[in-house]
Motif scaffolding. Structure first.
Motif, PDB file in Angstrom:
ATOM      1  N   ARG A  62       0.809  -1.221   0.000  1.00 48.78           N
ATOM      2  CA  ARG A  62       0.000   0.000   0.000  1.00 48.78           C
ATOM      3  C   ARG A  62       0.838   1.265   0.000  1.00 48.78           C
ATOM      4  O   ARG A  62       0.478   2.255  -0.613  1.00 48.78           O
ATOM      5  CB  ARG A  62      -0.894   0.011   1.244  1.00 48.78           C
ATOM      6  N   TYR A  63       1.924   1.259   0.737  1.00 44.71           N
ATOM      7  CA  TYR A  63       2.668   2.501   0.950  1.00 44.71           C
ATOM      8  C   TYR A  63       4.036   2.448   0.292  1.00 44.71           C
ATOM      9  O   TYR A  63       5.058   2.562   0.937  1.00 44.71           O
ATOM     10  CB  TYR A  63       2.806   2.773   2.449  1.00 44.71           C
ATOM     11  N   ARG A  64       4.058   2.325  -1.003  1.00 48.00           N
ATOM     12  CA  ARG A  64       5.315   2.335  -1.743  1.00 48.00           C
ATOM     13  C   ARG A  64       5.670   3.773  -2.072  1.00 48.00           C
ATOM     14  O   ARG A  64       4.842   4.548  -2.527  1.00 48.00           O
ATOM     15  CB  ARG A  64       5.189   1.556  -3.050  1.00 48.00           C
ATOM     16  N   ARG A  65       6.909   4.118  -1.868  1.00 41.74           N
ATOM     17  CA  ARG A  65       7.364   5.468  -2.197  1.00 41.74           C
ATOM     18  C   ARG A  65       7.841   5.555  -3.637  1.00 41.74           C
ATOM     19  O   ARG A  65       7.922   6.632  -4.192  1.00 41.74           O
ATOM     20  CB  ARG A  65       8.486   5.886  -1.268  1.00 41.74           C
ATOM     21  N   ARG A  66       8.170   4.427  -4.226  1.00 41.51           N
ATOM     22  CA  ARG A  66       8.642   4.396  -5.610  1.00 41.51           C
ATOM     23  C   ARG A  66       7.853   3.320  -6.348  1.00 41.51           C
ATOM     24  O   ARG A  66       7.958   2.145  -6.044  1.00 41.51           O
ATOM     25  CB  ARG A  66      10.128   4.072  -5.652  1.00 41.51           C
ATOM     26  N   TYR A 103       7.087   9.277  -4.616  1.00 47.50           N
ATOM     27  CA  TYR A 103       6.334  10.087  -3.671  1.00 47.50           C
ATOM     28  C   TYR A 103       7.293  10.512  -2.566  1.00 47.50           C
ATOM     29  O   TYR A 103       7.772   9.682  -1.794  1.00 47.50           O
ATOM     30  CB  TYR A 103       5.166   9.294  -3.096  1.00 47.50           C
ATOM     31  N   ARG A 104       7.583  11.795  -2.479  1.00 49.94           N
ATOM     32  CA  ARG A 104       8.513  12.308  -1.484  1.00 49.94           C
ATOM     33  C   ARG A 104       7.782  12.593  -0.175  1.00 49.94           C
ATOM     34  O   ARG A 104       6.574  12.799  -0.149  1.00 49.94           O
ATOM     35  CB  ARG A 104       9.195  13.589  -1.985  1.00 49.94           C
ATOM     36  N   ARG A 105       8.529  12.652   0.896  1.00 52.02           N
ATOM     37  CA  ARG A 105       7.933  12.915   2.218  1.00 52.02           C
ATOM     38  C   ARG A 105       7.403  14.339   2.346  1.00 52.02           C
ATOM     39  O   ARG A 105       6.533  14.602   3.156  1.00 52.02           O
ATOM     40  CB  ARG A 105       8.956  12.636   3.309  1.00 52.02           C
ATOM     41  N   ASN A 106       7.929  15.253   1.551  1.00 50.13           N
ATOM     42  CA  ASN A 106       7.456  16.631   1.603  1.00 50.13           C
ATOM     43  C   ASN A 106       6.205  16.860   0.759  1.00 50.13           C
ATOM     44  O   ASN A 106       5.739  17.975   0.632  1.00 50.13           O
ATOM     45  CB  ASN A 106       8.564  17.588   1.166  1.00 50.13           C
ATOM     46  N   GLY A 107       5.671  15.803   0.138  1.00 54.49           N
ATOM     47  CA  GLY A 107       4.440  15.906  -0.634  1.00 54.49           C
ATOM     48  C   GLY A 107       4.632  16.017  -2.132  1.00 54.49           C
ATOM     49  O   GLY A 107       3.667  15.992  -2.890  1.00 54.49           O
ATOM     50  N   ARG A 108       5.842  16.149  -2.581  1.00 57.04           N
ATOM     51  CA  ARG A 108       6.099  16.244  -4.011  1.00 57.04           C
ATOM     52  C   ARG A 108       5.958  14.880  -4.676  1.00 57.04           C
ATOM     53  O   ARG A 108       6.312  13.858  -4.106  1.00 57.04           O
ATOM     54  CB  ARG A 108       7.495  16.774  -4.282  1.00 57.04           C
ATOM     55  N   VAL A 109       5.463  14.906  -5.905  1.00 54.24           N
ATOM     56  CA  VAL A 109       5.349  13.699  -6.711  1.00 54.24           C
ATOM     57  C   VAL A 109       6.213  13.904  -7.947  1.00 54.24           C
ATOM     58  O   VAL A 109       5.955  14.786  -8.760  1.00 54.24           O
ATOM     59  CB  VAL A 109       3.879  13.428  -7.119  1.00 54.24           C
ATOM     60  N   MET A 110       7.269  13.093  -8.056  1.00 56.55           N
ATOM     61  CA  MET A 110       8.196  13.202  -9.172  1.00 56.55           C
ATOM     62  C   MET A 110       7.963  12.015 -10.101  1.00 56.55           C
ATOM     63  O   MET A 110       7.923  10.869  -9.649  1.00 56.55           O
ATOM     64  CB  MET A 110       9.633  13.211  -8.669  1.00 56.55           C
ATOM     65  N   GLU A 111       7.820  12.290 -11.407  1.00 56.96           N
ATOM     66  CA  GLU A 111       7.548  11.239 -12.381  1.00 56.96           C
ATOM     67  C   GLU A 111       8.585  11.306 -13.496  1.00 56.96           C
ATOM     68  O   GLU A 111       8.993  12.390 -13.904  1.00 56.96           O
ATOM     69  CB  GLU A 111       6.167  11.407 -12.997  1.00 56.96           C
TER      70      GLU A 111
END
Length: 175
Positions: A62-66, A103-111
């Protein structure tokens, strides 16, 4: 050491603009060049994802950062009659795409999105929170997946666009 310096000088020579090239500052032409690149990239991306046979992902938890999603497509090269039975012959054209979302901890989403055919990159794109910050279409013409790529170019969020051999500067928004 000298071969590294020679490679660096060759790379700088390729990236350097010819002496006759000038920056085009006309806002209408620059916006048209940007829109051409963005439209062409959207067509390539849509066609690649529509013709994909399947895709793989690593998003099992559920909680994958990448999250990495990869896919490939094949095109039907036609039918070959063998022993009175028509069989479909599938020949891979090696069109593959890869979409990495972080998904970064600061809320940014990088694709990052990359579309390749064989060993040639057709499209490379980076997004930050859904807005394109870098887009590159390095090939001049390719008939990949039935989509004709007519222009090659580069788009940077800082306001620079390169379409074929012309370089454009987008106007800065007023703040």
């Amino acid at each position: 050491m000298f071969y590294r310096l020679g490679g660096l000088l060759a790379l700088l020579g390729l990236l350097a603009a010819p002496a006759h090239a000038q920056l085009i500052t006309d806002p209408a032409r620059a916006a048209a060049a940007r829109d051409t690149l963005l439209h062409q990239a959207a067509q390539l991306r849509l066609r690649a994802e529509q013709t994909s046979l399947n895709f793989n992902t690593n998003a099992r938890g559920r909680y994958r950062r990448r999250v990495v999603v990869t896919g490939f497509s094949r095109q039907n090269s036609g039918t070959l009659p063998t022993a009175g039975v028509r069989q479909m012959q599938w020949v891979p054209d090696n069109v593959a795409w890869r979409h990495i979302t972080r998904y970064r901890r600061n809320g940014r989403v990088m694709e990052r999105y990359r579309l390749t055919m064989g060993h040639q990159t057709l499209l490379s794109e980076r997004r930050l929170n859904g807005t394109i910050i870098w887009l590159s279409i390095p090939v001049a013409y390719s008939n990949a997946m039935g989509t004709a790529v007519r222009h090659r170019g580069l788009y940077l969020r800082t306001g620079y666009v390169m379409l074929d051999k012309d370089q454009y500067v987008l106007p800065k928004p007023l703040q």
